[in-house]
Design a protein around this motif. Sequence first.
Motif, PDB file in Angstrom:
ATOM      1  N   GLY A   1      -0.839  -7.048   4.446  1.00  0.00           N
ATOM      2  CA  GLY A   1       0.515  -6.513   4.279  1.00  0.00           C
ATOM      3  C   GLY A   1       0.582  -5.241   3.464  1.00  0.00           C
ATOM      4  N   ALA A   2      -0.290  -5.094   2.486  1.00  0.00           N
ATOM      5  CA  ALA A   2      -0.269  -3.903   1.639  1.00  0.00           C
ATOM      6  C   ALA A   2      -0.676  -2.644   2.399  1.00  0.00           C
ATOM      7  N   GLU A   3      -1.220  -2.801   3.597  1.00  0.00           N
ATOM      8  CA  GLU A   3      -1.651  -1.647   4.394  1.00  0.00           C
ATOM      9  C   GLU A   3      -0.541  -1.110   5.287  1.00  0.00           C
ATOM     10  N   ARG A   4       0.665  -1.564   5.117  1.00  0.00           N
ATOM     11  CA  ARG A   4       1.738  -1.296   6.080  1.00  0.00           C
ATOM     12  C   ARG A   4       1.903   0.184   6.417  1.00  0.00           C
ATOM     13  N   TYR A   5       1.930   1.049   5.400  1.00  0.00           N
ATOM     14  CA  TYR A   5       2.141   2.476   5.666  1.00  0.00           C
ATOM     15  C   TYR A   5       0.912   3.115   6.310  1.00  0.00           C
ATOM     16  N   GLU A   6      -0.277   2.679   5.913  1.00  0.00           N
ATOM     17  CA  GLU A   6      -1.503   3.217   6.510  1.00  0.00           C
ATOM     18  C   GLU A   6      -1.624   2.786   7.978  1.00  0.00           C
TER      19      GLU A   6
ATOM     20  N   HIS B   1       0.832   2.150  10.046  1.00  0.00           N
ATOM     21  CA  HIS B   1       1.773   2.965  10.823  1.00  0.00           C
ATOM     22  C   HIS B   1       1.218   4.368  11.038  1.00  0.00           C
ATOM     23  N   THR B   2       0.631   4.936   9.998  1.00  0.00           N
ATOM     24  CA  THR B   2       0.090   6.293  10.114  1.00  0.00           C
ATOM     25  C   THR B   2      -1.009   6.350  11.176  1.00  0.00           C
ATOM     26  N   ARG B   3      -1.853   5.323  11.233  1.00  0.00           N
ATOM     27  CA  ARG B   3      -2.986   5.333  12.166  1.00  0.00           C
ATOM     28  C   ARG B   3      -2.596   4.951  13.589  1.00  0.00           C
TER      29      ARG B   3
ATOM     30  N   MET C   1       7.704  11.111   6.794  1.00  0.00           N
ATOM     31  CA  MET C   1       9.091  11.388   6.449  1.00  0.00           C
ATOM     32  C   MET C   1       9.553  10.516   5.295  1.00  0.00           C
ATOM     33  N   LEU C   2       9.215   9.220   5.340  1.00  0.00           N
ATOM     34  CA  LEU C   2       9.654   8.305   4.286  1.00  0.00           C
ATOM     35  C   LEU C   2       9.089   8.697   2.927  1.00  0.00           C
TER      36      LEU C   2
ATOM     37  N   PHE D   1      11.602   7.356   0.398  1.00  0.00           N
ATOM     38  CA  PHE D   1      12.085   6.115   1.001  1.00  0.00           C
ATOM     39  C   PHE D   1      10.944   5.151   1.307  1.00  0.00           C
ATOM     40  N   ASP D   2       9.752   5.447   0.813  1.00  0.00           N
ATOM     41  CA  ASP D   2       8.590   4.610   1.140  1.00  0.00           C
ATOM     42  C   ASP D   2       8.543   3.376   0.239  1.00  0.00           C
TER      43      ASP D   2
END
Length: 461
Positions: free
Chosen positions: A15-20, A22-24, A33-34, A39-40
């Motif tokens: 779960g802690a990888e959520r932003y990574e 999405h990026t990949r 953008m967030l 807004f991240d």
Amino acid sequence: MTKEFDLGALLAERGAERYELHTRHLNHQLPRMLRTIGFDKVYERAEGAYFFDADGNDYLDMLAGFGVMGLGRHHPVVRRALHDVLDASLADLTRFDCQPLPGLLAEKLLTHSPHLDRVFFGNSGTEAVETALKFARFATGRPRVLYCDHAFHGLTTGSLSVNGEGGFRDGFAPLLPDTPVPLGDLDALARELKKGDVAALIVEPIQGKGVHEAPPGYLRAAQELLHRHKALLIADEVQTGLGRTGTFYAYQHEAGVEPDLVCVAKALSGGYVPVGATLGKDWIFRKVYSSMDRVLVHSASFGANAQAMAAGLAVLHVMADERLVENARTTGDLLRSRLAALVDKYELLADVRGRGLMVGIEFGRPKSLKLRSRWTMLQAARKGLFAQMVVVPLLQRHRVLTQVSGDHLEVIKLIPPLIVGEREVDRFVDAFTEVMDDAHSGGGLMWDFGKTLVKQAVAHR
């Protein structure tokens, strides 16, 4: 034997990888953008009109997932209905039988628009619009659909053809040969209808982009014009329907308006299962489905699935039981009146408008020289930056989630869950007042952030 799948363990591990992730693997511009606007956030759970982070801080949701979360998040009645329908092990989606739930939901929906007779169930708002476009063309035998400037009806190719925002359309041509007319301009509508090839006008009774309401009397007059020319009126109630504006449908604010086709979605889902519906008159459906050979001429693989139907039935039950249409009206009136009282206090605040719990807050050019120079700097970089400057501190400092109401618009749109009350109104107005005080002081973190946004806007021209 199938190995056990442990979703909780997967989320705990990854779960802690959520932003990574999405990026990949997804839209790489979203996390970018967030992060740019701060807004991240990492929200761990949600309930009702609130999100919660890992530290237990609550965030007031004034966005409702773009209107999807009409009942707020995780309403217990909808959750129970979904558990029940899963436990029932229904023979769902056989495609060669008639299950009871779609008929029951259609029956219930149609009680709120007694001039309509039948329902087609799809999976989203844009599918509901696509259905209406196809049905209108087939029923009238005409190719062209009129739409309003600045309208938003979805992003698939058909619905994009009646989207009034160029930014969404650019690069996706050729689209269907449809024609824009200004919202409220009956003369423009009449000119197009005289050409004899118009199937319908599709209109949002209150436009989501900028929160602009159709002028009083327009929908009724447009309906009469359309019918005189044997064309149809399509009401897009995907965002405005199901109580959002203080009536069940927004077109019901004007007496005598009876659209030929009505599109709904978003809040009908209860926030769980995608669902869309196109309601229409009997003669239209009978033309489309004119024989047994045409029984599948318009269908959807997941349309009318049991989970979506159960969610929709539960949503309508909760709306009636908790009197949410009335709450949207009274709480919306309170919110708008509290905000309208600030217009004379703040020179950057130009207008407060809307109906029910669909509220637009518009900013405009200030009079004082100091603020005017800063406003001009923002406008020169990119229109809409001041509204973004308001949205960001509302979240970062006050834990209130809002949105700018469209590209290049100096408007914030509020579409909170219909369950909000005086407590949430107080929290939002107090937070908004503090942000406006900061903006009018001429200094502080807000204008510093404005410089960051200007640099971003200039760099991406």
